[in-house]
Scaffold this motif. Structure first.
Motif, PDB file in Angstrom:
ATOM      1  N   GLY A  46       0.811  -1.197   0.000  1.00 27.77           N
ATOM      2  CA  GLY A  46       0.000   0.000   0.000  1.00 27.77           C
ATOM      3  C   GLY A  46       0.846   1.249   0.000  1.00 27.77           C
ATOM      4  N   PRO A  47       0.184   2.387   0.031  1.00 27.52           N
ATOM      5  CA  PRO A  47       0.904   3.658  -0.030  1.00 27.52           C
ATOM      6  C   PRO A  47       1.703   3.939   1.235  1.00 27.52           C
ATOM      7  N   VAL A  48       2.759   4.740   1.063  1.00 26.47           N
ATOM      8  CA  VAL A  48       3.637   5.094   2.175  1.00 26.47           C
ATOM      9  C   VAL A  48       3.565   6.604   2.400  1.00 26.47           C
ATOM     10  N   LEU A  49       3.269   6.995   3.627  1.00 21.92           N
ATOM     11  CA  LEU A  49       3.257   8.396   4.009  1.00 21.92           C
ATOM     12  C   LEU A  49       4.696   8.836   4.240  1.00 21.92           C
ATOM     13  N   GLN A  50       5.137   9.834   3.487  1.00 20.58           N
ATOM     14  CA  GLN A  50       6.527  10.265   3.576  1.00 20.58           C
ATOM     15  C   GLN A  50       6.707  11.570   4.332  1.00 20.58           C
ATOM     16  N   SER A  51       5.684  12.437   4.304  1.00 18.49           N
ATOM     17  CA  SER A  51       5.810  13.727   4.957  1.00 18.49           C
ATOM     18  C   SER A  51       4.429  14.320   5.217  1.00 18.49           C
ATOM     19  N   VAL A  52       4.351  15.154   6.246  1.00 21.79           N
ATOM     20  CA  VAL A  52       3.118  15.872   6.565  1.00 21.79           C
ATOM     21  C   VAL A  52       3.479  17.336   6.746  1.00 21.79           C
ATOM     22  N   LEU A  53       2.684  18.212   6.139  1.00 19.07           N
ATOM     23  CA  LEU A  53       2.893  19.648   6.272  1.00 19.07           C
ATOM     24  C   LEU A  53       1.593  20.280   6.760  1.00 19.07           C
ATOM     25  N   ILE A  54       1.655  20.894   7.923  1.00 20.07           N
ATOM     26  CA  ILE A  54       0.494  21.599   8.462  1.00 20.07           C
ATOM     27  C   ILE A  54       0.927  23.042   8.664  1.00 20.07           C
ATOM     28  N   GLY A  55       0.300  23.939   7.900  1.00 18.15           N
ATOM     29  CA  GLY A  55       0.700  25.340   7.957  1.00 18.15           C
ATOM     30  C   GLY A  55      -0.383  26.226   8.516  1.00 18.15           C
ATOM     31  N   SER A  56      -0.012  27.478   8.686  1.00 21.17           N
ATOM     32  CA  SER A  56      -0.999  28.442   9.157  1.00 21.17           C
ATOM     33  C   SER A  56      -2.018  28.687   8.052  1.00 21.17           C
TER      34      SER A  56
END
Length: 111
Positions: A46-56
């Motif tokens: 299955g898919p692999v989560l590589q990064s998460v970006l949470i911004g203002s």
């Protein structure tokens, strides 16, 4: 005397050339003493989560299998419905899939 010397040199040369050389592409003999690591390797499906970006300003983005996906966008037919600091949720119909950053670390911590 010269003839005997030449004959001895020819015999030594033939003995030396009869020796087999080690194949340089083969692993060293010491590698046979190491434990089999392949049994411990888990194949990720299955898919692999590589990064998460949470911004203002409500910007929520995930990088899944090298593809940038914003919250509400689709990835392989599933919609990215939730983004948190270390995981995301994809929904395809009634099915939900949770992807976690560094899932092997989370599994070890749970044990």
């Amino acid at each position: 005397m010269k003839r005997t010397l030449c004959l001895c040199l020819l015999m030594l040369n033939s003995v030396a050339s009869a020796q087999t050389l080690a194949d340089p592409t083969q692993p060293p003999p010491e590698s046979r003493l190491l434990p089999n690591v392949e049994a411990d390797v888990q194949v990720t499906q299955g898919p692999v989560l590589q990064s998460v970006l949470i911004g203002s300003g409500g910007r929520e983005v995930a990088v899944i299998d090298g593809q940038t996906v914003r919250k509400g966008e689709k990835f392989n037919g599933a919609t990215l419905i939730k983004v948190s600091k270390n995981q995301v949720v994809l929904q395809n119909g009634r099915d939900k899939q949770i992807l976690t950053l560094f899932p092997e670390v989370a599994k070890k911590a749970a044990h």
